[in-house]
Design a protein around this motif. Structure first.
Motif, PDB file in Angstrom:
ATOM      1  N   ARG A   1       5.662 -12.584  -2.813  1.00  0.00           N
ATOM      2  CA  ARG A   1       6.743 -11.797  -2.212  1.00  0.00           C
ATOM      3  C   ARG A   1       6.724 -10.342  -2.690  1.00  0.00           C
ATOM      4  O   ARG A   1       6.987  -9.423  -1.908  1.00  0.00           O
ATOM      5  N   THR A   2       6.437 -10.135  -3.960  1.00  0.00           N
ATOM      6  CA  THR A   2       6.391  -8.762  -4.497  1.00  0.00           C
ATOM      7  C   THR A   2       5.365  -7.934  -3.729  1.00  0.00           C
ATOM      8  O   THR A   2       5.623  -6.793  -3.353  1.00  0.00           O
ATOM      9  N   ILE A   3       4.204  -8.540  -3.522  1.00  0.00           N
ATOM     10  CA  ILE A   3       3.128  -7.814  -2.833  1.00  0.00           C
ATOM     11  C   ILE A   3       3.525  -7.571  -1.373  1.00  0.00           C
ATOM     12  O   ILE A   3       3.316  -6.471  -0.844  1.00  0.00           O
ATOM     13  N   ASP A   4       4.122  -8.563  -0.721  1.00  0.00           N
ATOM     14  CA  ASP A   4       4.570  -8.385   0.673  1.00  0.00           C
ATOM     15  C   ASP A   4       5.553  -7.216   0.764  1.00  0.00           C
ATOM     16  O   ASP A   4       5.485  -6.387   1.677  1.00  0.00           O
ATOM     17  N   GLU A   5       6.491  -7.173  -0.181  1.00  0.00           N
ATOM     18  CA  GLU A   5       7.503  -6.111  -0.148  1.00  0.00           C
ATOM     19  C   GLU A   5       6.867  -4.748  -0.421  1.00  0.00           C
ATOM     20  O   GLU A   5       7.232  -3.740   0.197  1.00  0.00           O
ATOM     21  N   MET A   6       5.910  -4.719  -1.340  1.00  0.00           N
ATOM     22  CA  MET A   6       5.232  -3.444  -1.611  1.00  0.00           C
ATOM     23  C   MET A   6       4.477  -2.979  -0.374  1.00  0.00           C
ATOM     24  O   MET A   6       4.493  -1.792  -0.026  1.00  0.00           O
ATOM     25  N   LEU A   7       3.841  -3.922   0.332  1.00  0.00           N
ATOM     26  CA  LEU A   7       3.126  -3.553   1.556  1.00  0.00           C
ATOM     27  C   LEU A   7       4.090  -2.962   2.584  1.00  0.00           C
ATOM     28  O   LEU A   7       3.789  -1.952   3.230  1.00  0.00           O
TER      29      LEU A   7
ATOM     30  N   ASP B   1       6.180   1.824   5.308  1.00  0.00           N
ATOM     31  CA  ASP B   1       7.289   2.722   5.658  1.00  0.00           C
ATOM     32  C   ASP B   1       6.951   4.154   5.233  1.00  0.00           C
ATOM     33  O   ASP B   1       7.117   5.102   6.008  1.00  0.00           O
ATOM     34  N   ALA B   2       6.457   4.297   4.009  1.00  0.00           N
ATOM     35  CA  ALA B   2       6.108   5.633   3.504  1.00  0.00           C
ATOM     36  C   ALA B   2       4.969   6.242   4.316  1.00  0.00           C
ATOM     37  O   ALA B   2       4.933   7.456   4.561  1.00  0.00           O
ATOM     38  N   TRP B   3       4.036   5.393   4.730  1.00  0.00           N
ATOM     39  CA  TRP B   3       2.871   5.834   5.515  1.00  0.00           C
ATOM     40  C   TRP B   3       3.330   6.531   6.795  1.00  0.00           C
ATOM     41  O   TRP B   3       2.850   7.604   7.153  1.00  0.00           O
ATOM     42  N   TYR B   4       4.291   5.875   7.499  1.00  0.00           N
ATOM     43  CA  TYR B   4       4.679   6.375   8.824  1.00  0.00           C
ATOM     44  C   TYR B   4       5.851   7.344   8.778  1.00  0.00           C
ATOM     45  O   TYR B   4       6.275   7.844   9.816  1.00  0.00           O
ATOM     46  N   ASP B   5       6.394   7.615   7.601  1.00  0.00           N
ATOM     47  CA  ASP B   5       7.492   8.573   7.470  1.00  0.00           C
ATOM     48  C   ASP B   5       6.903   9.960   7.242  1.00  0.00           C
ATOM     49  O   ASP B   5       6.377  10.266   6.167  1.00  0.00           O
ATOM     50  N   ASP B   6       7.044  10.787   8.269  1.00  0.00           N
ATOM     51  CA  ASP B   6       6.457  12.129   8.236  1.00  0.00           C
ATOM     52  C   ASP B   6       7.077  12.997   7.131  1.00  0.00           C
ATOM     53  O   ASP B   6       6.478  13.987   6.694  1.00  0.00           O
ATOM     54  N   GLY B   7       8.249  12.617   6.683  1.00  0.00           N
ATOM     55  CA  GLY B   7       8.913  13.402   5.634  1.00  0.00           C
ATOM     56  C   GLY B   7       8.403  13.091   4.245  1.00  0.00           C
ATOM     57  O   GLY B   7       8.759  13.760   3.271  1.00  0.00           O
ATOM     58  N   ILE B   8       7.575  12.076   4.129  1.00  0.00           N
ATOM     59  CA  ILE B   8       7.067  11.662   2.810  1.00  0.00           C
ATOM     60  C   ILE B   8       5.656  12.201   2.607  1.00  0.00           C
ATOM     61  O   ILE B   8       4.768  12.005   3.433  1.00  0.00           O
ATOM     62  N   GLY B   9       5.455  12.875   1.461  1.00  0.00           N
ATOM     63  CA  GLY B   9       4.137  13.442   1.173  1.00  0.00           C
ATOM     64  C   GLY B   9       3.439  12.817  -0.021  1.00  0.00           C
ATOM     65  O   GLY B   9       2.227  12.986  -0.207  1.00  0.00           O
ATOM     66  N   VAL B  10       4.202  12.112  -0.852  1.00  0.00           N
ATOM     67  CA  VAL B  10       3.636  11.476  -2.052  1.00  0.00           C
ATOM     68  C   VAL B  10       4.342  10.138  -2.259  1.00  0.00           C
ATOM     69  O   VAL B  10       5.548  10.030  -2.010  1.00  0.00           O
ATOM     70  N   VAL B  11       3.591   9.143  -2.724  1.00  0.00           N
ATOM     71  CA  VAL B  11       4.210   7.864  -3.112  1.00  0.00           C
ATOM     72  C   VAL B  11       4.026   7.694  -4.619  1.00  0.00           C
ATOM     73  O   VAL B  11       2.922   7.904  -5.147  1.00  0.00           O
TER      74      VAL B  11
ATOM     75  N   ARG C   1      -6.124  -2.059  -0.538  1.00  0.00           N
ATOM     76  CA  ARG C   1      -6.602  -1.272   0.612  1.00  0.00           C
ATOM     77  C   ARG C   1      -5.551  -0.271   1.071  1.00  0.00           C
ATOM     78  O   ARG C   1      -5.870   0.869   1.428  1.00  0.00           O
ATOM     79  N   THR C   2      -4.297  -0.700   1.070  1.00  0.00           N
ATOM     80  CA  THR C   2      -3.220   0.185   1.531  1.00  0.00           C
ATOM     81  C   THR C   2      -3.048   1.378   0.591  1.00  0.00           C
ATOM     82  O   THR C   2      -2.875   2.512   1.050  1.00  0.00           O
ATOM     83  N   ILE C   3      -3.096   1.136  -0.711  1.00  0.00           N
ATOM     84  CA  ILE C   3      -2.965   2.244  -1.671  1.00  0.00           C
ATOM     85  C   ILE C   3      -4.102   3.244  -1.454  1.00  0.00           C
ATOM     86  O   ILE C   3      -3.903   4.457  -1.511  1.00  0.00           O
ATOM     87  N   ARG C   4      -5.295   2.721  -1.183  1.00  0.00           N
ATOM     88  CA  ARG C   4      -6.429   3.617  -0.930  1.00  0.00           C
ATOM     89  C   ARG C   4      -6.276   4.353   0.402  1.00  0.00           C
ATOM     90  O   ARG C   4      -6.573   5.540   0.505  1.00  0.00           O
ATOM     91  N   GLU C   5      -5.797   3.656   1.429  1.00  0.00           N
ATOM     92  CA  GLU C   5      -5.883   4.210   2.780  1.00  0.00           C
ATOM     93  C   GLU C   5      -4.663   4.997   3.221  1.00  0.00           C
ATOM     94  O   GLU C   5      -4.757   5.792   4.167  1.00  0.00           O
ATOM     95  N   ILE C   6      -3.527   4.804   2.596  1.00  0.00           N
ATOM     96  CA  ILE C   6      -2.358   5.596   2.979  1.00  0.00           C
ATOM     97  C   ILE C   6      -2.743   7.076   2.832  1.00  0.00           C
ATOM     98  O   ILE C   6      -3.279   7.478   1.797  1.00  0.00           O
ATOM     99  N   PRO C   7      -2.522   7.864   3.879  1.00  0.00           N
ATOM    100  CA  PRO C   7      -3.071   9.235   3.867  1.00  0.00           C
ATOM    101  C   PRO C   7      -2.220  10.219   3.074  1.00  0.00           C
ATOM    102  O   PRO C   7      -2.012  11.352   3.489  1.00  0.00           O
ATOM    103  N   LYS C   8      -1.739   9.782   1.942  1.00  0.00           N
ATOM    104  CA  LYS C   8      -0.923  10.602   1.050  1.00  0.00           C
ATOM    105  C   LYS C   8      -1.267  10.185  -0.371  1.00  0.00           C
ATOM    106  O   LYS C   8      -1.560   8.999  -0.601  1.00  0.00           O
ATOM    107  N   PRO C   9      -1.223  11.097  -1.337  1.00  0.00           N
ATOM    108  CA  PRO C   9      -1.534  10.689  -2.716  1.00  0.00           C
ATOM    109  C   PRO C   9      -0.538   9.656  -3.243  1.00  0.00           C
ATOM    110  O   PRO C   9       0.661   9.739  -2.965  1.00  0.00           O
TER     111      PRO C   9
END
Ligand code: 2NE
Length: 270
Positions: free
Chosen positions: A37-43, A48-58, A97-105
């Motif tokens: 569940r932890t991993i599902d929630e992190m994904l 959400d952060a990936w598709y939020d144009d207002g977010i530049g860093v996670v 994969r998501t941490i690597r591929e999200i187009p934000k640092p």
């Protein structure tokens, strides 16, 4: 501060403010060890952060003065980490994969333990800022597990082959200063300055061209993207290994608070 309206999150705290999304692992009774569940929630939070144009860093971090201690050994069954229905199902490969591929640092903000699969998480992040009381290390070969995917290959890219092999073969723990000296951590600060320093790094990134940052991340990734096939094989091997008595001995020894006894298992010569 905007707090995402995702009340179903139990295992993480997800917040967004001033261009920064923060994903904080929140299972302090097991030092933020994760379950399916932890991993599902992190994904979900990362998407959400990936598709939020207002977010530049996670920022990836953990609650109550620890980062993460990897897979929760208390819910590890014969075939892996069981979800709430008792089915082994851990999407950690997708999270890597998501941490690597999200187009934000993605910045790992590490206080306390970053151990086992929790260590691999910070390794995969773009940057790591640690408090002076952070502790780093792998434990897999002690508890009947391994991450021979990015947990091996990408770690070796960062610290070099000899050091990466030492980290996995000996399962020692390393201080924040040692981690910084081997290039595993970008900066070490006193614990009380960890939030402030991380926020400063975020502001510096947010002031830059988002397109330039995005393509720099893609450019850095390109050199190790070939690791995806390796990662699929490696994580598959871990799942198979978890069904064995040898792996179970590692997990059981941890739960029984004793040293594992691997003496009867073969060093297969092929
Ligand atoms: C992190 C470490 C070294 C801390 O030691 P210490 O002595 O400071 O604390 P303690 O007492 O061990 O931990 C406090 C409580 O947290 C639980 C402990 O069992 C203990 O609970 P109680 O006995 O009080 O009930 N806890 C800590 N880490 C846990 C974990 N991962 N799962 C379940 N409970 C945990 C020490 O705690 C430690 O070595 N922890 C285990 C680290 C570990 O081996 N993680 C798994 C590696 S494998 C992995 O993550 C993985 C993978 O290899 C491949 C795919 C996916 C995952």
């Amino acid at each position: 501060i905007y707090r995402a309206d995702m009340p179903e999150f139990e295992d993480i705290i997800y917040t967004k403010a001033d261009g920064v999304a923060t994903v904080s692992m929140n299972r302090p009774w097991v030092l933020n060890a994760f379950r399916p569940r932890t991993i599902d929630e992190m994904l979900e939070a990362f998407h959400d952060a990936w598709y939020d144009d207002g977010i530049g860093v996670v920022v990836l971090t953990g609650e109550k003065s620890n980062f993460c201690t990897g897979g929760d050994q208390k819910i590890r069954g014969q075939g892996g980490y069981n979800d709430e229905s008792g089915t082994p199902r851990l999407q950690v490969r997708n999270l890597h994969r998501t941490i690597r591929e999200i187009p934000k640092p993605v910045i790992a903000k590490v206080d306390g333990y970053s151990i086992g699969g929790g260590h691999v998480l910070h390794v995969i992040c773009d940057l790591t800022i640690a408090s002076d009381r952070a502790i780093f290390g792998q434990t897999g070969p002690k508890v009947g597990s391994f991450d021979a995917g990015f947990g091996a290959m990408y770690l070796a890219r960062i610290v070099g082959e000899k050091k990466a092999r030492e980290i996995w073969y000996l399962c020692d723990q390393y201080s924040a200063e040692e981690a910084r000296d081997m290039g595993l951590v970008n900066k070490v600060v006193p614990r009380e300055q960890l939030d402030e320093e991380t926020a400063l790094w975020c502001r510096k990134i947010l002031a830059k061209s988002p397109t330039a940052i995005r393509f720099m991340k893609a450019g850095f990734n390109a050199d190790t993207d070939h690791g995806y096939g390796l990662q699929a094989l490696a994580h598959g091997a871990t799942s198979l290994f978890y069904t064995s008595d040898e792996a179970t001995e590692g997990r059981t020894a941890f739960l029984e608070k004793r040293q594992p006894d691997f003496a009867k298992y073969r060093r297969t010569p092929w």
